[in-house]
Motif scaffolding. Sequence first.
Motif, PDB file in Angstrom:
ATOM      1  N   ALA A 177      37.794  38.904  55.510  1.00 36.96           N
ATOM      2  CA  ALA A 177      36.670  38.833  54.559  1.00 36.96           C
ATOM      3  C   ALA A 177      36.257  40.226  54.068  1.00 36.96           C
ATOM      4  O   ALA A 177      35.915  40.394  52.887  1.00 36.96           O
ATOM      5  N   PHE A 178      36.299  41.219  54.953  1.00 38.71           N
ATOM      6  CA  PHE A 178      35.944  42.583  54.530  1.00 38.71           C
ATOM      7  C   PHE A 178      36.906  43.064  53.437  1.00 38.71           C
ATOM      8  O   PHE A 178      36.493  43.683  52.455  1.00 38.71           O
ATOM      9  N   GLN A 179      38.197  42.793  53.625  1.00 42.21           N
ATOM     10  CA  GLN A 179      39.180  43.253  52.626  1.00 42.21           C
ATOM     11  C   GLN A 179      38.921  42.597  51.273  1.00 42.21           C
ATOM     12  O   GLN A 179      38.999  43.246  50.225  1.00 42.21           O
ATOM     13  N   VAL A 180      38.624  41.297  51.311  1.00 39.49           N
ATOM     14  CA  VAL A 180      38.363  40.575  50.052  1.00 39.49           C
ATOM     15  C   VAL A 180      37.106  41.130  49.384  1.00 39.49           C
ATOM     16  O   VAL A 180      37.061  41.316  48.159  1.00 39.49           O
ATOM     17  N   ALA A 181      36.094  41.446  50.194  1.00 37.51           N
ATOM     18  CA  ALA A 181      34.845  41.994  49.629  1.00 37.51           C
ATOM     19  C   ALA A 181      35.111  43.347  48.963  1.00 37.51           C
ATOM     20  O   ALA A 181      34.572  43.634  47.884  1.00 37.51           O
ATOM     21  N   ASP A 182      35.958  44.175  49.580  1.00 36.14           N
ATOM     22  CA  ASP A 182      36.287  45.478  48.979  1.00 36.14           C
ATOM     23  C   ASP A 182      36.943  45.286  47.607  1.00 36.14           C
ATOM     24  O   ASP A 182      36.645  45.994  46.643  1.00 36.14           O
ATOM     25  N   VAL A 183      37.856  44.304  47.543  1.00 41.36           N
ATOM     26  CA  VAL A 183      38.553  44.064  46.273  1.00 41.36           C
ATOM     27  C   VAL A 183      37.571  43.536  45.219  1.00 41.36           C
ATOM     28  O   VAL A 183      37.590  43.969  44.067  1.00 41.36           O
ATOM     29  N   LEU A 184      36.700  42.631  45.627  1.00 44.29           N
ATOM     30  CA  LEU A 184      35.764  42.081  44.636  1.00 44.29           C
ATOM     31  C   LEU A 184      34.786  43.139  44.133  1.00 44.29           C
ATOM     32  O   LEU A 184      34.412  43.136  42.957  1.00 44.29           O
ATOM     33  N   ASP A 185      34.396  44.056  45.005  1.00 42.60           N
ATOM     34  CA  ASP A 185      33.541  45.171  44.556  1.00 42.60           C
ATOM     35  C   ASP A 185      34.250  45.963  43.465  1.00 42.60           C
ATOM     36  O   ASP A 185      33.673  46.289  42.430  1.00 42.60           O
ATOM     37  N   ALA A 186      35.532  46.276  43.729  1.00 44.27           N
ATOM     38  CA  ALA A 186      36.314  47.041  42.756  1.00 44.27           C
ATOM     39  C   ALA A 186      36.429  46.262  41.448  1.00 44.27           C
ATOM     40  O   ALA A 186      36.320  46.820  40.355  1.00 44.27           O
ATOM     41  N   MET A 187      36.618  44.949  41.558  1.00 43.54           N
ATOM     42  CA  MET A 187      36.742  44.115  40.354  1.00 43.54           C
ATOM     43  C   MET A 187      35.471  44.130  39.531  1.00 43.54           C
ATOM     44  O   MET A 187      35.505  44.182  38.304  1.00 43.54           O
ATOM     45  N   CYS A 188      34.360  44.056  40.226  1.00 43.00           N
ATOM     46  CA  CYS A 188      33.083  44.026  39.498  1.00 43.00           C
ATOM     47  C   CYS A 188      32.850  45.364  38.807  1.00 43.00           C
ATOM     48  O   CYS A 188      32.352  45.407  37.685  1.00 43.00           O
ATOM     49  N   THR A 189      33.263  46.471  39.471  1.00 47.09           N
ATOM     50  CA  THR A 189      33.129  47.783  38.833  1.00 47.09           C
ATOM     51  C   THR A 189      34.013  47.833  37.588  1.00 47.09           C
ATOM     52  O   THR A 189      33.563  48.206  36.498  1.00 47.09           O
ATOM     53  N   ASP A 190      35.278  47.423  37.726  1.00 46.94           N
ATOM     54  CA  ASP A 190      36.215  47.454  36.592  1.00 46.94           C
ATOM     55  C   ASP A 190      35.780  46.509  35.477  1.00 46.94           C
ATOM     56  O   ASP A 190      35.844  46.839  34.298  1.00 46.94           O
ATOM     57  N   GLY A 191      35.395  45.305  35.871  1.00 47.08           N
ATOM     58  CA  GLY A 191      35.079  44.271  34.879  1.00 47.08           C
ATOM     59  C   GLY A 191      33.674  44.412  34.321  1.00 47.08           C
ATOM     60  O   GLY A 191      33.309  43.720  33.373  1.00 47.08           O
ATOM     61  N   GLY A 192      32.851  45.287  34.939  1.00 54.01           N
ATOM     62  CA  GLY A 192      31.496  45.510  34.454  1.00 54.01           C
ATOM     63  C   GLY A 192      30.593  44.304  34.641  1.00 54.01           C
ATOM     64  O   GLY A 192      29.628  44.128  33.905  1.00 54.01           O
ATOM     65  N   MET A 193      30.916  43.448  35.594  1.00 55.77           N
ATOM     66  CA  MET A 193      30.062  42.281  35.838  1.00 55.77           C
ATOM     67  C   MET A 193      30.249  41.781  37.271  1.00 55.77           C
ATOM     68  O   MET A 193      31.256  42.074  37.908  1.00 55.77           O
ATOM     69  N   ALA A 194      29.253  41.046  37.764  1.00 54.17           N
ATOM     70  CA  ALA A 194      29.350  40.489  39.121  1.00 54.17           C
ATOM     71  C   ALA A 194      29.877  39.057  39.044  1.00 54.17           C
ATOM     72  O   ALA A 194      29.589  38.350  38.073  1.00 54.17           O
ATOM     73  N   VAL A 195      30.642  38.636  40.062  1.00 54.26           N
ATOM     74  CA  VAL A 195      31.087  37.227  40.057  1.00 54.26           C
ATOM     75  C   VAL A 195      29.925  36.356  40.528  1.00 54.26           C
ATOM     76  O   VAL A 195      29.105  36.781  41.350  1.00 54.26           O
ATOM     77  N   LYS A 196      29.878  35.147  40.002  1.00 54.21           N
ATOM     78  CA  LYS A 196      28.776  34.244  40.381  1.00 54.21           C
ATOM     79  C   LYS A 196      29.149  33.416  41.601  1.00 54.21           C
ATOM     80  O   LYS A 196      28.293  32.950  42.341  1.00 54.21           O
ATOM     81  N   GLU A 197      30.448  33.194  41.789  1.00 59.08           N
ATOM     82  CA  GLU A 197      30.932  32.463  42.958  1.00 59.08           C
ATOM     83  C   GLU A 197      32.403  32.806  43.151  1.00 59.08           C
ATOM     84  O   GLU A 197      33.057  33.295  42.221  1.00 59.08           O
ATOM     85  N   LEU A 198      32.910  32.554  44.350  1.00 61.10           N
ATOM     86  CA  LEU A 198      34.343  32.757  44.602  1.00 61.10           C
ATOM     87  C   LEU A 198      34.947  31.405  44.962  1.00 61.10           C
ATOM     88  O   LEU A 198      34.484  30.740  45.899  1.00 61.10           O
ATOM     89  N   ARG A 199      35.978  30.998  44.229  1.00 63.71           N
ATOM     90  CA  ARG A 199      36.692  29.757  44.554  1.00 63.71           C
ATOM     91  C   ARG A 199      37.840  30.093  45.498  1.00 63.71           C
ATOM     92  O   ARG A 199      38.507  31.111  45.297  1.00 63.71           O
ATOM     93  N   VAL A 200      38.044  29.266  46.506  1.00 65.99           N
ATOM     94  CA  VAL A 200      39.001  29.633  47.563  1.00 65.99           C
ATOM     95  C   VAL A 200      40.044  28.547  47.782  1.00 65.99           C
ATOM     96  O   VAL A 200      39.801  27.363  47.529  1.00 65.99           O
ATOM     97  N   ASP A 201      41.216  28.970  48.264  1.00 65.70           N
ATOM     98  CA  ASP A 201      42.285  28.038  48.635  1.00 65.70           C
ATOM     99  C   ASP A 201      43.219  28.755  49.594  1.00 65.70           C
ATOM    100  O   ASP A 201      42.927  29.866  50.024  1.00 65.70           O
TER     101      ASP A 201
END
Length: 498
Positions: free
Chosen positions: A382-406
Motif C-alpha cells: 500500500a505504501f508503494q501504491v500511495a507513493d505512485v498516486l502522489d506522483a500521479m496527482c503532482t503530474d496530473g495536477g489533480m487528486a483522484v477521488k477514488e481508486l478502483r482495484v483488482d
Amino acid sequence: MKYILALDQGTTSSRAILFDREGQIQGMASQELNQIYPKSGWVEHDAMEIWNSQLDVAREVLREKQIEATDIAAIGITNQRETTVLWDRKTGQPLHNAIVWQDRRTAGFCDYLRQQGHAGLIAKKTGLVIDAYFSGTKLRWLLDNVPEARKRADRGELAFGTIDSWLLWNLSDGRLHITDFSNAARTMLFNLETLAWDDELLGLLDIPASVLPEVHPSSFVFGESASDLFGHPVPLAGCAGDQHAALFGQNCTRHGMAKNTYGTGCFVLMNIGNEPIVSKCKLLTTIACSNRDQPEFALEGSIFTAGSAVQWLRDGLGIIEASGEVQSLAASVPDSGDCYLVPAFAGLGAPHWDPYARGVIVGISGGTTAAHVARATLESIAFQVADVLDAMCTDGGMAVKELRVDGGASVNDLLMQFQADLLQVPVVRPRVVETTSLGAAFLAGLAVGFWNGIDEVERIWQSERTFEPVMSQAEVGERRGRWQEAVQRSMGWQKHES
Ligand SMILES: Nc1ncnc2c1ncn2[C@@H]1O[C@H](COP(=O)(O)OP(=O)(O)O)[C@@H](O)[C@H]1O
Ligand SMILES: O=P(O)(O)OC[C@H](O)CO
C-alpha cells in the motif's frame, strides 16, 4: 450471438474467459506457464508454449461449456506487455525464447543510452523512461545475438511482436502481423504524438522497420481466426496490454479516474484524457484504450514487487503456507510494531527507478514477530501504491477521488483498508475482479456491435465493496514519513556490494 471470448495471456498463466452480454463470466479455463531463468536477471518464456497453452484453454472453455464458435461474436486479446518474440515469417517458428518484461539483460545498453543523453528525447517521444523493461532493447539484443538474425531481418524474413502480435499471427495462421496502440506504446519505438513507429528511435536502437507489425486502435476488427482453429472463423476484434485492458474494464474512461491491479507487481494507471504529459515524477505516459476517435492517454506507475512479496513470506520465510493466510497472520497484531519492510527484491520501479535497490526490514526489536513482518509486508504494498498516486496527482495536477482495484491481492480486506487509509480516498473493489479480461471483452464487443457504446458497457461495471478511510491524517503523515526513511535505506544497496 451470445458471447465474447477473452484470451488473457499473462506472465504466469494463459487464460480464456467467456463473457455474456451482461458481462458475467460464463466459463473459464487456465494453464500455468513455465518460467525459464537461464541466468541471474534473465527471464524467458517458450513462445510456442505460450501459443499452444492459449489455444488449448480457448478450446477447453468452448468444449466444457458446449459452445460453438458461431456463438462467439468476437475474440478479445489481452497480454503480458513488453515480452518480445522474433519469428520466421515463412515457417512461423520463433528464433529464440521470448524475452520476458522482467528480464534485465539489456540494462547495460540502457545505461549507455542514458549516458549518451537520450533520456529527454525518449521520454518526449515515447512517454517512457529508459529501462530494460521495454521491448526495444530486447529486440535489439535478439537481432545482435541470434546467429544470422540481423541479416535475415534486413532481407525481410523476420517478424517482431509482443505477445498480442504473436497470438494474432498464430490465430490468423500467419495472415495478420498487427499490434495495437497500447502494446506498441511499450516498445520504446512508438511515437505517442504521431501514433506511428518513430524513425529516429529505430535508428538509435538499430531496428529495421521491416520486422515491425502494423499498428491499429485497441477496439478494431483486425481480421478473423483461421477457420480450422475453432471450427468456424471468429472475428479478432479487441487487443490491449493487460494493464490498459484493466483500466478499460474498470471503466476508468474519464480524466482523473484511476485503477490499481494488485498482482505479482502493482500497476497503477490514471486516465489523463487527450493530451500526453511528460512526467516530472518519473512516471510513464502511455495509451489508454478507447473506442472514441481521438487517442486517450494514461499515466502509469509500475511497481515490480507486490503480491510476490507475500509469496516470499510463503516460499522464502515459510511463515505462511498459502498467500491467503497473510491476512489473518497480519491481523493478529494491531500494527507492524514500527517495523517497515521495503520489498525492493528486483530494485525499485516507479517513482524511484533504482535497479540497485534491494529489500530491507528496519525497526526490528526483540519483540518483532512473524506477524509484524507479515503486516509490514502487506503495508509495503500500500505504501508503494500511495507513493505512485502522489506522483500521479503532482503530474496530473489533480487528486483522484477514488481508486478502483483488482488483481489477486485485492481480495485482502486488511490491505484494501490500509490502502484507503493511506490515500485518504475510498478504495472500490468491483464484483467482477477479472477486469483485465473484461476490458478485452469490452474492446472486442464494442468493435463488432455486441455492445452498442460506452454507456452500455459502463452499466455492466458494479462495485462489490468500498473501503472508506478511517485513519487520521496525522497518523498517515507519520507512517508515510517513516516509510520514506525505510525506502532511502534500501536504495543503491547492490551498487555498494559489487
Ligand atoms: N489474500 C491475499 N493477500 C495478499 N496477497 C495475495 C492474496 N492472494 C493472492 N495474493 C498474491 O497475489 C498474486 C497473484 O495475483 P494475480 O493477479 O493472479 O497475479 P499475476 O496476474 O501477476 O500472475 C500473488 O503474488 C499472491 O501472493
Ligand atoms: O502478466 P501480469 O499480470 O504479471 O502483467 C505484466 C505486465 O503487463 C508487465 O508490464
